[in-house]
Motif scaffolding. Sequence first.
Motif, mmCIF file in Angstrom:
data_model
loop_
_atom_site.group_PDB
_atom_site.id
_atom_site.type_symbol
_atom_site.label_atom_id
_atom_site.label_comp_id
_atom_site.label_asym_id
_atom_site.label_seq_id
_atom_site.Cartn_x
_atom_site.Cartn_y
_atom_site.Cartn_z
ATOM 1 N N THR A 48 0.632 -0.686 -0.169
ATOM 2 C CA THR A 48 0.367 -0.558 -0.136
ATOM 3 C C THR A 48 0.614 1.845 0.117
ATOM 4 O OG1 THR A 48 -0.496 -0.105 2.596
ATOM 5 C CG2 THR A 48 -1.646 -1.368 1.130
ATOM 6 N N SER A 49 2.276 1.650 0.275
ATOM 7 C CA SER A 49 3.033 2.373 0.989
ATOM 8 C C SER A 49 4.603 1.264 0.418
ATOM 9 C CB SER A 49 2.127 2.746 2.083
ATOM 10 O OG SER A 49 2.542 2.386 3.072
ATOM 11 N N ARG A 50 5.168 2.809 0.863
ATOM 12 C CA ARG A 50 6.696 2.797 0.936
ATOM 13 C C ARG A 50 6.643 2.277 3.001
ATOM 14 N NH1 ARG A 50 11.011 5.625 2.111
ATOM 15 N NH2 ARG A 50 13.148 5.158 1.651
ATOM 16 N N ASP A 51 5.889 2.390 3.533
ATOM 17 C CA ASP A 51 6.189 1.803 4.800
ATOM 18 C C ASP A 51 5.026 0.244 5.328
ATOM 19 O OD1 ASP A 51 7.292 4.530 6.026
ATOM 20 O OD2 ASP A 51 5.058 5.181 6.560
ATOM 21 N N ASP A 52 4.499 0.571 3.941
ATOM 22 C CA ASP A 52 4.143 -1.074 4.148
ATOM 23 C C ASP A 52 5.475 -2.114 4.019
ATOM 24 O OD1 ASP A 52 2.567 -3.255 4.641
ATOM 25 O OD2 ASP A 52 1.667 -2.801 1.811
ATOM 26 N N MET A 109 17.051 -0.230 7.649
ATOM 27 C CA MET A 109 15.677 -0.165 8.592
ATOM 28 C C MET A 109 16.575 1.061 9.919
ATOM 29 S SD MET A 109 13.541 -1.794 7.608
ATOM 30 C CE MET A 109 12.011 -2.666 8.508
ATOM 31 N N ARG A 110 17.345 0.431 10.524
ATOM 32 C CA ARG A 110 17.480 0.757 12.056
ATOM 33 C C ARG A 110 17.404 2.916 11.540
ATOM 34 N NH1 ARG A 110 19.732 -1.316 17.132
ATOM 35 N NH2 ARG A 110 18.739 -3.737 16.569
ATOM 36 N N LEU A 111 18.229 2.562 10.932
ATOM 37 C CA LEU A 111 18.699 4.338 10.412
ATOM 38 C C LEU A 111 17.024 5.059 9.819
ATOM 39 C CD1 LEU A 111 22.278 4.007 8.336
ATOM 40 C CD2 LEU A 111 21.612 5.129 10.934
ATOM 41 N N GLU A 112 16.571 3.974 9.203
ATOM 42 C CA GLU A 112 15.441 4.865 8.489
ATOM 43 C C GLU A 112 14.490 5.427 9.208
ATOM 44 O OE1 GLU A 112 12.979 6.302 5.194
ATOM 45 O OE2 GLU A 112 15.151 6.212 5.549
ATOM 46 N N ALA A 113 14.095 4.129 10.941
ATOM 47 C CA ALA A 113 13.119 4.402 11.604
ATOM 48 C C ALA A 113 13.835 5.367 12.134
ATOM 49 C CB ALA A 113 13.701 2.951 12.715
ATOM 50 N N THR A 114 14.660 6.139 12.643
ATOM 51 C CA THR A 114 15.359 7.639 13.056
ATOM 52 C C THR A 114 14.339 8.654 12.154
ATOM 53 O OG1 THR A 114 17.159 8.141 12.020
ATOM 54 C CG2 THR A 114 17.558 6.828 13.842
ATOM 55 N N ARG A 115 14.038 8.747 10.554
ATOM 56 C CA ARG A 115 13.332 9.535 10.249
ATOM 57 C C ARG A 115 12.200 9.252 9.976
ATOM 58 N NH1 ARG A 115 17.646 6.966 6.876
ATOM 59 N NH2 ARG A 115 20.093 8.251 7.270
ATOM 60 N N ARG A 116 11.514 8.209 10.337
ATOM 61 C CA ARG A 116 9.954 7.745 10.256
ATOM 62 C C ARG A 116 9.519 7.160 11.286
ATOM 63 N NH1 ARG A 116 10.121 7.516 4.594
ATOM 64 N NH2 ARG A 116 8.095 6.802 4.512
ATOM 65 N N PRO A 117 8.702 8.515 11.781
ATOM 66 C CA PRO A 117 7.845 8.362 13.078
ATOM 67 C C PRO A 117 6.813 6.925 13.301
ATOM 68 C CG PRO A 117 7.671 10.670 12.292
ATOM 69 C CD PRO A 117 8.747 9.782 11.715
ATOM 70 N N GLU A 118 6.202 6.275 11.994
ATOM 71 C CA GLU A 118 5.386 4.954 12.358
ATOM 72 C C GLU A 118 6.943 4.111 11.905
ATOM 73 O OE1 GLU A 118 1.790 3.001 9.415
ATOM 74 O OE2 GLU A 118 2.603 5.192 9.054
ATOM 75 N N HIS A 120 9.707 4.014 13.173
ATOM 76 C CA HIS A 120 10.233 4.170 14.568
ATOM 77 C C HIS A 120 9.453 3.245 15.304
ATOM 78 C CE1 HIS A 120 11.557 5.679 18.456
ATOM 79 N NE2 HIS A 120 12.863 5.815 17.619
ATOM 80 N N ALA A 121 8.173 3.264 16.021
ATOM 81 C CA ALA A 121 7.253 2.916 16.919
ATOM 82 C C ALA A 121 6.826 1.343 16.437
ATOM 83 C CB ALA A 121 5.583 3.339 16.510
ATOM 84 N N SER A 122 6.586 0.847 15.238
ATOM 85 C CA SER A 122 6.439 -0.440 14.609
ATOM 86 C C SER A 122 8.352 -1.185 14.913
ATOM 87 C CB SER A 122 6.180 -0.445 13.086
ATOM 88 O OG SER A 122 7.266 -0.349 12.344
ATOM 89 N N TYR A 123 9.243 -0.832 14.665
ATOM 90 C CA TYR A 123 10.551 -1.403 14.607
ATOM 91 C C TYR A 123 10.799 -0.918 16.018
ATOM 92 C CZ TYR A 123 15.378 -2.566 12.723
ATOM 93 O OH TYR A 123 16.653 -3.383 12.156
ATOM 94 N N THR A 124 10.904 -0.796 16.738
ATOM 95 C CA THR A 124 11.062 -0.202 18.146
ATOM 96 C C THR A 124 10.568 -1.504 19.125
ATOM 97 O OG1 THR A 124 11.255 1.677 18.457
ATOM 98 C CG2 THR A 124 11.223 1.281 20.311
ATOM 99 N N LYS A 125 9.292 -1.866 18.434
ATOM 100 C CA LYS A 125 8.910 -2.970 19.037
ATOM 101 C C LYS A 125 9.190 -4.007 18.646
ATOM 102 C CE LYS A 125 3.555 -4.797 19.027
ATOM 103 N NZ LYS A 125 1.839 -4.661 18.948
ATOM 104 N N SER A 126 9.732 -4.342 17.241
ATOM 105 C CA SER A 126 9.811 -5.491 16.473
ATOM 106 C C SER A 126 11.308 -6.292 17.517
ATOM 107 C CB SER A 126 10.629 -5.792 15.177
ATOM 108 O OG SER A 126 10.630 -6.256 14.309
ATOM 109 N N VAL A 127 12.289 -4.992 17.492
ATOM 110 C CA VAL A 127 13.008 -4.956 18.115
ATOM 111 C C VAL A 127 13.788 -5.598 19.296
ATOM 112 C CG1 VAL A 127 15.954 -3.653 19.074
ATOM 113 C CG2 VAL A 127 15.035 -3.501 16.640
ATOM 114 N N ARG A 128 12.772 -4.771 20.344
ATOM 115 C CA ARG A 128 12.111 -5.404 22.104
ATOM 116 C C ARG A 128 10.710 -6.417 21.874
ATOM 117 N NH1 ARG A 128 12.291 -2.317 26.547
ATOM 118 N NH2 ARG A 128 11.408 -3.762 28.040
#
Length: 202
Positions: A48-52, A109-118, A120-128
Motif C-alpha cells: 500500500t505504501s513504502r512504509d508497508d 532499517m534502524r537508520l530509516e526508523a530514526t527518520r520515520r515516526p511510524e 520508528h514505533a513499529s521497528y522499536t516494538k519489533s526489536v524490543r
Amino acid sequence: MAGNPQRRTALVDAGVEVLAREGARGLTFRAVDAEAGVPVGTASNYFTSRDDLLRQIDARLHSRLAPDPEVIAELLDRPKDRALVAAFMHDLLARATRDHTGYLALLEMRLEATRRPELHASYTKSVRGDLEEAIEFHRAAGLPGGDETVTVLYLAVLGLLVEHLTLPGVLDGVLPGVSVPEALVDRIVTVIVPEGRVPPSG
C-alpha cells in the motif's frame, strides 16, 4: 492488493537487496520491480505504501535470520554453561554472516526508523520483542546469568556484528592474537557471562 504469496515474498526479498545496496532512499517500487525482474507497477499492487513495504521487509528479515530449530534443539542437549552461551552466539554470528545482505538491510532499517515516526514505533516494538524473546529463552533454558547478562551480551554482540559486517578492518589487530570475529565472541562471553548458573535477575 495482489495476493500471490510467492510473488510477494520475491518482491520483499528484492526489497531487501535494494535496501542493503542502495539504502532507504533508493528503496522505491520501481527499484524493487527492477530487482525482482517483474513489470513496472508490480510492487505497487502488493504494497500500500513504502512504509508497508518496510514493515514487510522487517518481518521477512526476522524470518530469514531466525535460528534453525534443529540447531537450537541440538545445542540445548549440551550442558547449560558458559560454553553453551558462546555456542549460541557463534550460531548468531554465522547466520548474520551467511545473510550479509539481510543484516545490512536490518541496519538500514534502524537508520530509516530514526527518520520515520511510524516505522520508528513499529521497528522499536519489533526489536524490543526480539530482546524480550532472548531473555525469556535464556531463562527457560537455564543458562548462566540473568536478564542483565542477556541485555549486556545483546549490546556487545550487536556492536561486534556492526563492525564485522560494515567495517571489519576496524577490529583487525586491536587485540593481538585474537581472531576476528570468532575469538572475540568467546572473549565477550567470558567477560559478560558468569561461569555457573545464576538465578535470573528479573
